[in-house]
Enzyme design. Structure first.
Site, PDB file in Angstrom:
ATOM      1  N   HIS A  56     -37.236  68.850  19.942  1.00 39.42           N
ATOM      2  CA  HIS A  56     -35.604  68.652  20.317  1.00 39.42           C
ATOM      3  C   HIS A  56     -35.154  67.365  20.231  1.00 39.42           C
ATOM      4  O   HIS A  56     -35.132  66.431  21.028  1.00 39.42           O
ATOM      5  CB  HIS A  56     -35.267  69.387  21.521  1.00 39.42           C
ATOM      6  CG  HIS A  56     -33.694  69.760  21.688  1.00 39.42           C
ATOM      7  ND1 HIS A  56     -33.220  70.685  21.541  1.00 39.42           N
ATOM      8  CD2 HIS A  56     -32.812  68.736  21.725  1.00 39.42           C
ATOM      9  CE1 HIS A  56     -32.049  70.687  21.724  1.00 39.42           C
ATOM     10  NE2 HIS A  56     -31.610  69.389  21.824  1.00 39.42           N
ATOM     11  N   HIS A  58     -31.650  64.453  18.345  1.00 40.06           N
ATOM     12  CA  HIS A  58     -30.454  64.488  17.656  1.00 40.06           C
ATOM     13  C   HIS A  58     -30.598  63.106  16.774  1.00 40.06           C
ATOM     14  O   HIS A  58     -30.091  62.023  17.367  1.00 40.06           O
ATOM     15  CB  HIS A  58     -29.321  64.399  18.716  1.00 40.06           C
ATOM     16  CG  HIS A  58     -29.289  65.777  19.147  1.00 40.06           C
ATOM     17  ND1 HIS A  58     -28.243  66.697  18.767  1.00 40.06           N
ATOM     18  CD2 HIS A  58     -29.743  66.047  20.331  1.00 40.06           C
ATOM     19  CE1 HIS A  58     -28.266  67.667  19.642  1.00 40.06           C
ATOM     20  NE2 HIS A  58     -29.103  67.598  20.577  1.00 40.06           N
ATOM     21  N   GLN A 151     -21.855  71.403  17.098  1.00 36.37           N
ATOM     22  CA  GLN A 151     -21.772  70.684  18.263  1.00 36.37           C
ATOM     23  C   GLN A 151     -20.288  71.202  19.085  1.00 36.37           C
ATOM     24  O   GLN A 151     -20.299  71.322  20.159  1.00 36.37           O
ATOM     25  CB  GLN A 151     -21.721  69.431  17.973  1.00 36.37           C
ATOM     26  CG  GLN A 151     -21.251  68.311  19.326  1.00 36.37           C
ATOM     27  CD  GLN A 151     -22.364  68.176  20.194  1.00 36.37           C
ATOM     28  OE1 GLN A 151     -23.340  67.670  20.007  1.00 36.37           O
ATOM     29  NE2 GLN A 151     -22.230  68.839  21.463  1.00 36.37           N
ATOM     30  N   HIS A 209     -28.699  75.270  21.544  1.00 39.90           N
ATOM     31  CA  HIS A 209     -28.811  74.932  22.762  1.00 39.90           C
ATOM     32  C   HIS A 209     -28.210  76.070  23.625  1.00 39.90           C
ATOM     33  O   HIS A 209     -26.961  76.426  23.312  1.00 39.90           O
ATOM     34  CB  HIS A 209     -27.779  73.577  22.430  1.00 39.90           C
ATOM     35  CG  HIS A 209     -28.064  72.440  22.093  1.00 39.90           C
ATOM     36  ND1 HIS A 209     -28.212  72.395  20.860  1.00 39.90           N
ATOM     37  CD2 HIS A 209     -28.147  71.064  22.745  1.00 39.90           C
ATOM     38  CE1 HIS A 209     -28.864  71.096  20.672  1.00 39.90           C
ATOM     39  NE2 HIS A 209     -28.676  70.143  21.625  1.00 39.90           N
ATOM     40  N   GLU A 212     -26.798  74.733  28.636  1.00 41.00           N
ATOM     41  CA  GLU A 212     -26.898  73.451  29.239  1.00 41.00           C
ATOM     42  C   GLU A 212     -25.800  73.270  30.101  1.00 41.00           C
ATOM     43  O   GLU A 212     -24.902  72.549  29.673  1.00 41.00           O
ATOM     44  CB  GLU A 212     -26.923  72.504  27.818  1.00 41.00           C
ATOM     45  CG  GLU A 212     -27.354  71.271  28.237  1.00 41.00           C
ATOM     46  CD  GLU A 212     -27.374  69.847  27.418  1.00 41.00           C
ATOM     47  OE1 GLU A 212     -27.076  70.254  26.273  1.00 41.00           O
ATOM     48  OE2 GLU A 212     -27.806  68.944  27.831  1.00 41.00           O
ATOM     49  N   ASP A 308     -34.764  64.846  22.823  1.00 37.26           N
ATOM     50  CA  ASP A 308     -33.566  65.079  22.944  1.00 37.26           C
ATOM     51  C   ASP A 308     -32.594  64.096  22.286  1.00 37.26           C
ATOM     52  O   ASP A 308     -31.925  63.936  21.275  1.00 37.26           O
ATOM     53  CB  ASP A 308     -32.791  65.457  24.273  1.00 37.26           C
ATOM     54  CG  ASP A 308     -31.387  66.282  24.151  1.00 37.26           C
ATOM     55  OD1 ASP A 308     -31.116  66.712  22.941  1.00 37.26           O
ATOM     56  OD2 ASP A 308     -30.955  66.715  25.244  1.00 37.26           O
ATOM     57  N   TRP A 314     -25.236  60.194  25.143  1.00 40.91           N
ATOM     58  CA  TRP A 314     -25.664  60.942  26.242  1.00 40.91           C
ATOM     59  C   TRP A 314     -26.642  60.345  26.991  1.00 40.91           C
ATOM     60  O   TRP A 314     -26.928  60.646  27.993  1.00 40.91           O
ATOM     61  CB  TRP A 314     -26.109  62.564  25.810  1.00 40.91           C
ATOM     62  CG  TRP A 314     -25.308  63.251  24.926  1.00 40.91           C
ATOM     63  CD1 TRP A 314     -24.386  64.237  25.677  1.00 40.91           C
ATOM     64  CD2 TRP A 314     -24.845  63.203  23.733  1.00 40.91           C
ATOM     65  NE1 TRP A 314     -23.555  64.773  24.816  1.00 40.91           N
ATOM     66  CE2 TRP A 314     -23.713  64.521  23.491  1.00 40.91           C
ATOM     67  CE3 TRP A 314     -25.192  62.811  22.430  1.00 40.91           C
ATOM     68  CZ2 TRP A 314     -23.429  64.514  22.323  1.00 40.91           C
ATOM     69  CZ3 TRP A 314     -24.884  63.158  21.163  1.00 40.91           C
ATOM     70  CH2 TRP A 314     -23.666  63.687  21.168  1.00 40.91           C
TER      71      TRP A 314
HETATM   72 ZN   LIG Z   1     -29.735  68.609  22.188  1.00 41.49          ZN
END
Ligand SMILES: [Zn+2]
Length: 422
Positions: A56, A58, A151, A209, A212, A308, A314
């Site tokens: 996982h 991005h 997203q 996802h 979350e 991630d 993030w």
């Molecule tokens: Zn993610």
């Protein structure tokens, strides 16, 4: 044979094994192989593992930390808003450059397969085109699997379903989703249904996802398991994050986990991100927010740990080191028993390899000669030390080397280096 690695310890506990390689494959595995090769390495009882796998990530956002500003609240929602501010400013060249830089970091850390989500909520599909280019470019040394990730919500964001379909047409191979970000619980459930049906029609895998959030009533994983079962997608669907399960009522979870198991849905927890992003609305006690990893594993659900984010809207840290990810996962899940610690190593190697559907992965005759020699005797020590990757091999060729990590002391009368291994 072209290459022999002698005196290796393997992650399953076998010791002093020789690994024989011909071309790009492992062809022999035995103690004291009675053969010679032009290239031989002595592992000296250190751990030889198949490569790390990140289930996982991005890659379209990575290494963008501070662009155009830093996430002040540290929350998921500010991160998504910040990414929305950055998106119109992205250029394909800058995105490719950052992604390639990250792939270099990954290879140096023995991370040779990554499943990356790529945001499709952009009519230009700029990130999709950039990452498809990167995927081709890095293919000789790293497997990059892409997930079409809406997203801003496949229903909430105008045109997102069309963009997602176009991304799949261009060669993105997994269907993503984000049901907890849709406008309502009902829309979230509807998004899961239509995305699973799209995957079933096209014969693709699914990785959403999912939940979350710290909201215990976010139950889209139940819907994901239901449609996986209904459409016969057993073994091809993954729920990423599942953090709401941390906050759910125990009675409900006692029904939910068997449903996940029955549907053959796997899970990916992202410990570095979950521990920093979840629980942000709590005072004290403050929730950890990671999903119920030991309980899922005990029920027979495959659980991987993902990285991630690395230096993006993030998360401000990270270094492509899956041992750091396993280390955090072990702590947050309190998986401190011997078997549990070894499961944390599997959560960044064999388990994500199976979730990605990697072929010929592992240390056995017939597998790709993709190996990492770690400066540690076993998986637990590798996690404890975030051990140096002394050699990284892809298809029988060495593609990275690191020096052992040793503190150099200058005090007179003391050893000139310190070995932290037992
Ligand atoms: Zn993610």
């Amino acid at each position: 044979m072209d290459v022999i690695l002698r005196h290796a310890n393997l992650p399953d506990g076998r010791k002093d094994v020789d690994i024989g390689i011909e071309g790009d494959r492992i062809v022999a595995l035995a103690p004291a192989l009675a053969a010679n090769a032009p290239e031989e390495f002595d592992a000296r009882g250190l751990l030889v593992s198949p490569p790390f796998v990140d289930a996982h990530f991005h890659m379209d956002a990575t290494l963008s930390y501070g662009l155009p500003r830093v996430n002040a609240s540290g929350t998921l929602l500010e991160g998504i808003a910040l990414w929305g501010e950055l998106k119109p400013l992205l250029t394909q060249d800058a995105l490719v450059e950052r992604a390639l830089k990250y792939c270099d970091w990954a290879v140096a850390k023995g991370l040779l397969a990554i499943r990356s989500h790529v945001d499709v909520c952009d009519p230009r599909l700029l990130a999709v085109e950039a990452l498809l280019h990167v995927k081709r470019k890095v293919a000789p040394y790293l497997d990059l699997q892409l997930v079409a990730f809406p997203q801003d919500g496949v229903l909430r964001s105008e045109g997102a379903l069309d963009h997602l379909r176009r991304a799949l047409d261009l060669g993105v191979e997994v269907v993503g989703g984000i049901p907890h970000f849709e406008r309502t619980m009902a829309d979230g459930a509807e998004s899961v249904r239509l995305l699973c049906e799209l995957a079933a029609q096209r014969g693709l895998r699914v990785d959403m996802h999912c939940d979350e959030t710290d909201d215990p009533l976010s139950r889209h994983i139940e819907t994901l398991a239901f449609h996986t079962q209904r459409l016969g997608l057993h073994g091809r669907v993954n729920g990423s994050h599942l953090t709401s399960m941390h906050s759910m009522d125990n009675y409900y979870v006692s029904k939910l986990i068997p449903l996940i198991k029955e549907a053959g849905v796997s899970a990916v927890a992202n410990p570095l991100i979950n521990i920093t992003i979840q629980g942000r609305h709590d005072t004290y006690p403050k929730r950890r927010g990671m999903t119920r990893v030991p309980e899922l594993l005990a029920a027979g659900v495959p659980v991987a740990f993902g990285h991630d984010c690395v230096m993006d809207p993030w998360y401000s840290l990270g270094s492509a080191d899956m041992l750091e990810v396993a280390h955090m996962g072990l702590h947050v899940a309190q998986m401190t028993g011997q078997t549990a610690m070894r499961a944390c190593f599997e959560a960044v190697t064999t388990t994500p390899a199976a979730i990605l559907g990697l072929q010929h992965y592992g240390i056995a005759p017939g597998c790709h000669a993709d190996l990492v020699l770690l400066d540690a005797a076993d998986p637990v020590e590798a996690i404890r030390l975030r051990a140096a990757r002394l050699l990284v091999m892809r298809r029988g060729k060495i593609i990275a080397r690191s020096q052992p990590a040793r503190a150099q002391l200058s005090l007179t009368g003391r050893p000139s280096s310190v070995d932290y291994r037992l």
